[in-house]
Design an enzyme around this catalytic site. Structure first.
Site, PDB file in Angstrom:
ATOM      1  N   LYS A 110       0.806  -1.059   0.180  1.00 37.51           N
ATOM      2  CA  LYS A 110       0.097   0.119   0.118  1.00 37.51           C
ATOM      3  C   LYS A 110       0.794   1.116   0.061  1.00 37.51           C
ATOM      4  O   LYS A 110       0.523   2.281  -0.390  1.00 37.51           O
ATOM      5  CB  LYS A 110      -0.985  -0.019   1.110  1.00 37.51           C
ATOM      6  CG  LYS A 110      -2.030  -1.033   1.032  1.00 37.51           C
ATOM      7  CD  LYS A 110      -3.179  -0.501   2.247  1.00 37.51           C
ATOM      8  CE  LYS A 110      -4.288  -1.920   2.119  1.00 37.51           C
ATOM      9  NZ  LYS A 110      -5.174  -1.755   3.116  1.00 37.51           N
ATOM     10  N   LYS A 191      -5.342 -11.052  -6.407  1.00 40.79           N
ATOM     11  CA  LYS A 191      -6.586 -11.113  -5.651  1.00 40.79           C
ATOM     12  C   LYS A 191      -7.607 -10.093  -5.926  1.00 40.79           C
ATOM     13  O   LYS A 191      -7.076  -8.700  -6.426  1.00 40.79           O
ATOM     14  CB  LYS A 191      -6.489 -11.260  -4.224  1.00 40.79           C
ATOM     15  CG  LYS A 191      -5.813  -9.699  -3.777  1.00 40.79           C
ATOM     16  CD  LYS A 191      -5.777  -9.653  -2.079  1.00 40.79           C
ATOM     17  CE  LYS A 191      -5.437  -8.155  -1.760  1.00 40.79           C
ATOM     18  NZ  LYS A 191      -5.253  -8.013  -0.369  1.00 40.79           N
ATOM     19  N   LYS A 194     -10.039  -3.731  -3.555  1.00 42.15           N
ATOM     20  CA  LYS A 194     -10.530  -2.469  -3.506  1.00 42.15           C
ATOM     21  C   LYS A 194      -9.688  -1.551  -4.152  1.00 42.15           C
ATOM     22  O   LYS A 194     -10.198  -0.557  -4.644  1.00 42.15           O
ATOM     23  CB  LYS A 194     -10.863  -2.146  -2.082  1.00 42.15           C
ATOM     24  CG  LYS A 194     -11.643  -2.927  -1.442  1.00 42.15           C
ATOM     25  CD  LYS A 194     -11.954  -2.438   0.047  1.00 42.15           C
ATOM     26  CE  LYS A 194     -13.053  -3.325   0.872  1.00 42.15           C
ATOM     27  NZ  LYS A 194     -12.894  -3.082   2.479  1.00 42.15           N
TER      28      LYS A 194
HETATM   29  P1  TYM Z   1     -10.773  -5.486   4.596  1.00 40.42           P
HETATM   30  O1  TYM Z   1     -11.704  -4.263   4.570  1.00 40.42           O
HETATM   31  O2  TYM Z   1      -9.932  -5.082   3.545  1.00 40.42           O
HETATM   32  O3  TYM Z   1     -11.426  -6.665   3.911  1.00 40.42           O
HETATM   33  C1  TYM Z   1     -12.702  -7.343   4.689  1.00 40.42           C
HETATM   34  C2  TYM Z   1     -12.486  -8.726   4.402  1.00 40.42           C
HETATM   35  O4  TYM Z   1     -12.364  -9.163   2.971  1.00 40.42           O
HETATM   36  C3  TYM Z   1     -11.314 -10.233   3.018  1.00 40.42           C
HETATM   37  N1  TYM Z   1     -10.942 -10.255   1.650  1.00 40.42           N
HETATM   38  C4  TYM Z   1     -11.035 -11.309   0.634  1.00 40.42           C
HETATM   39  N2  TYM Z   1     -11.458 -12.604   0.901  1.00 40.42           N
HETATM   40  C5  TYM Z   1     -11.476 -13.169  -0.270  1.00 40.42           C
HETATM   41  N3  TYM Z   1     -10.856 -12.801  -1.440  1.00 40.42           N
HETATM   42  C6  TYM Z   1     -10.436 -11.710  -1.688  1.00 40.42           C
HETATM   43  N4  TYM Z   1     -10.019 -11.190  -2.836  1.00 40.42           N
HETATM   44  C7  TYM Z   1     -10.579 -10.667  -0.289  1.00 40.42           C
HETATM   45  N5  TYM Z   1     -10.191  -9.227  -0.288  1.00 40.42           N
HETATM   46  C8  TYM Z   1     -10.473  -9.017   0.897  1.00 40.42           C
HETATM   47  C9  TYM Z   1     -10.424  -9.779   4.084  1.00 40.42           C
HETATM   48  O5  TYM Z   1      -9.452 -10.846   4.077  1.00 40.42           O
HETATM   49  C10 TYM Z   1     -11.363  -9.401   5.187  1.00 40.42           C
HETATM   50  O6  TYM Z   1     -11.391 -10.438   6.011  1.00 40.42           O
HETATM   51  N6  TYM Z   1      -7.619  -4.950   8.117  1.00 40.42           N
HETATM   52  C11 TYM Z   1      -8.873  -5.424   7.760  1.00 40.42           C
HETATM   53  C12 TYM Z   1     -10.040  -5.148   8.555  1.00 40.42           C
HETATM   54  C13 TYM Z   1      -9.733  -5.325   9.998  1.00 40.42           C
HETATM   55  C14 TYM Z   1     -10.067  -6.592  10.768  1.00 40.42           C
HETATM   56  C15 TYM Z   1      -9.728  -6.112  11.986  1.00 40.42           C
HETATM   57  C16 TYM Z   1     -10.108  -7.691  10.405  1.00 40.42           C
HETATM   58  C17 TYM Z   1      -9.466  -4.320  10.977  1.00 40.42           C
HETATM   59  N7  TYM Z   1      -9.648  -4.709  12.156  1.00 40.42           N
HETATM   60  C18 TYM Z   1      -9.977  -7.251  13.099  1.00 40.42           C
HETATM   61  C19 TYM Z   1     -10.373  -8.816  11.509  1.00 40.42           C
HETATM   62  C20 TYM Z   1     -10.019  -8.682  12.765  1.00 40.42           C
HETATM   63  C21 TYM Z   1      -9.223  -5.310   6.165  1.00 40.42           C
HETATM   64  O7  TYM Z   1      -8.335  -4.247   5.772  1.00 40.42           O
HETATM   65  O8  TYM Z   1     -10.010  -5.876   5.695  1.00 40.42           O
END
Ligand code: TYM
Length: 323
Positions: A110, A191, A194
């Site tokens: 990032k 993958k 966003k």
């Molecule tokens: P974020 O918002 O990027 O994504 C949310 C969830 O979606 C999953 N994900 C995917 N799963 C399958 N295929 C994909 N291509 C794909 N892209 C994203 C991510 O693995 C995630 O589970 N840091 C985290 C948010 C967060 C969090 C937490 C998660 C903040 N605090 C505490 C768990 C526990 C994030 O940016 O997710």
């Protein structure tokens, strides 16, 4: 068992987020679980305050529309507990090392090519660890890309406990068998994300059905011409099989045996995704039309989350010598 997970309100929630995370939360949740809209994480890159506010609402609505029942699980917005999450983040920043954060691949990706990288982007995984550890979670349902962050949260919990006494629960990541890593339709070697500049390979949860169909019908496949589940040699076809399998509950390998060509594969996948996302999209729109209801859900979630975590934060402050 307590599950905790979170999602960033970016306005670009996609099929990967849905299959890898949201749907898993919706399928299985109980009164001890917490799901969070992580708006503090969303300000680690340049953001517009009004847009962030609106997207946090939309993400909360989507979580509920996806099937997470706020009368059962605790559904809340991270910034409503900014004092609690912020306090534990500081304590954990004094547990983690600079080198550990510098090794995080998501930070490196990032930060690449960005001017004025925010320090918050660097310490992002510490805030994430604080989210999880503050609420005593032992299971964290996430997609594959969060594994490294989860490992760090485990390390910090163990190190904290070894230094100060057994206060924090050591969590583990839980990833779905199918859908943990949905690939970009236009570039299946990476993958679905966003932040990929080009949206043609990313199906958004809020995309209208015709757009979903168009994106899937244009998905990159290969020259082989046979429908096989072979991630190494046929990543595009395999991705479509996995998506179809995740949406229908069928085994992607068995699907490969029964589908005759790429056109049929795409048709069936497009139909399945459209039907899977329809209630989520419509439910989100309906909830957003009732701001009072949404405000009430948000306030209730914040109150529940705060009441549940306070004793753990007090224990942390005590054993670290701050109280
Ligand atoms: P974020 O918002 O990027 O994504 C949310 C969830 O979606 C999953 N994900 C995917 N799963 C399958 N295929 C994909 N291509 C794909 N892209 C994203 C991510 O693995 C995630 O589970 N840091 C985290 C948010 C967060 C969090 C937490 C998660 C903040 N605090 C505490 C768990 C526990 C994030 O940016 O997710």
């Amino acid at each position: 068992m307590t599950q905790f997970s979170g999602i960033q309100p970016t306005g670009l929630t996609h099929l990967g987020n849905y299959l890898g995370a949201l749907r898993q939360w919706a399928l299985r949740h109980g009164p001890d679980d917490l799901f969070c809209v992580v708006d503090l994480h969303a300000m680690t890159i340049r953001h517009n305050p009004n847009v962030l506010r609106a997207r946090a609402r939309e993400q909360l609505a989507m979580l509920i529309a996806a099937g997470v029942n706020p009368d059962i699980a605790c559904v809340f917005t991270q910034s409503d507990l900014i004092e609690e999450h912020g306090a534990l983040t500081w304590v954990l920043e004094c547990v983690v090392s600079y080198g550990e954060l510098a090794r995080m691949t998501q930070f490196k990706e990032k930060a690449k090519g960005q001017d004025g990288v925010r320090a918050g982007l660097f310490t992002y995984p510490v805030l994430m660890a604080a989210d999880i550890l503050l609420h005593g979670a032992d299971a964290v349902p996430v997609g594959d890309d969060q594994r490294q962050h989860l490992e760090l949260a485990r390390t910090l919990a163990k190190r904290f406990n070894a230094s100060y006494g057994e206060v924090l629960t050591v969590p583990r990541a839980v990833t779905p068998a199918v859908g943990a890593r949905v690939a970009d339709l236009a570039a299946p070697e990476r993958k679905m994300s966003k932040s990929s500049g080009d949206q043609s390979g990313t199906v958004l949860v809020m995309d209208p059905p015709e757009l979903v169909r168009r994106k899937i019908m244009r998905a990159v496949t290969d020259q082989i011409g046979e429908v096989r589940h072979d991630p190494e040699h046929q990543p595009g076809v395999t991705n479509l099989l996995d998506i179809l399998g995740a949406c229908t509950g069928a085994d992607p390998r068995l699907l490969a045996g029964e589908i005759r060509g790429y056109a049929e594969l795409k048709e069936r996948t497009a139909e399945a995704v459209i039907e899977e996302l329809r209630p989520v999209r419509e439910g989100t729109t309906a909830l957003l039309a009732d701001p009072a209801e949404l405000d009430q859900i948000r306030a209730h979630g914040a109150e529940r989350a705060r009441a549940r975590c306070r004793h753990r934060l007090d224990a942390v402050l005590k054993v670290t010598g701050l109280r």
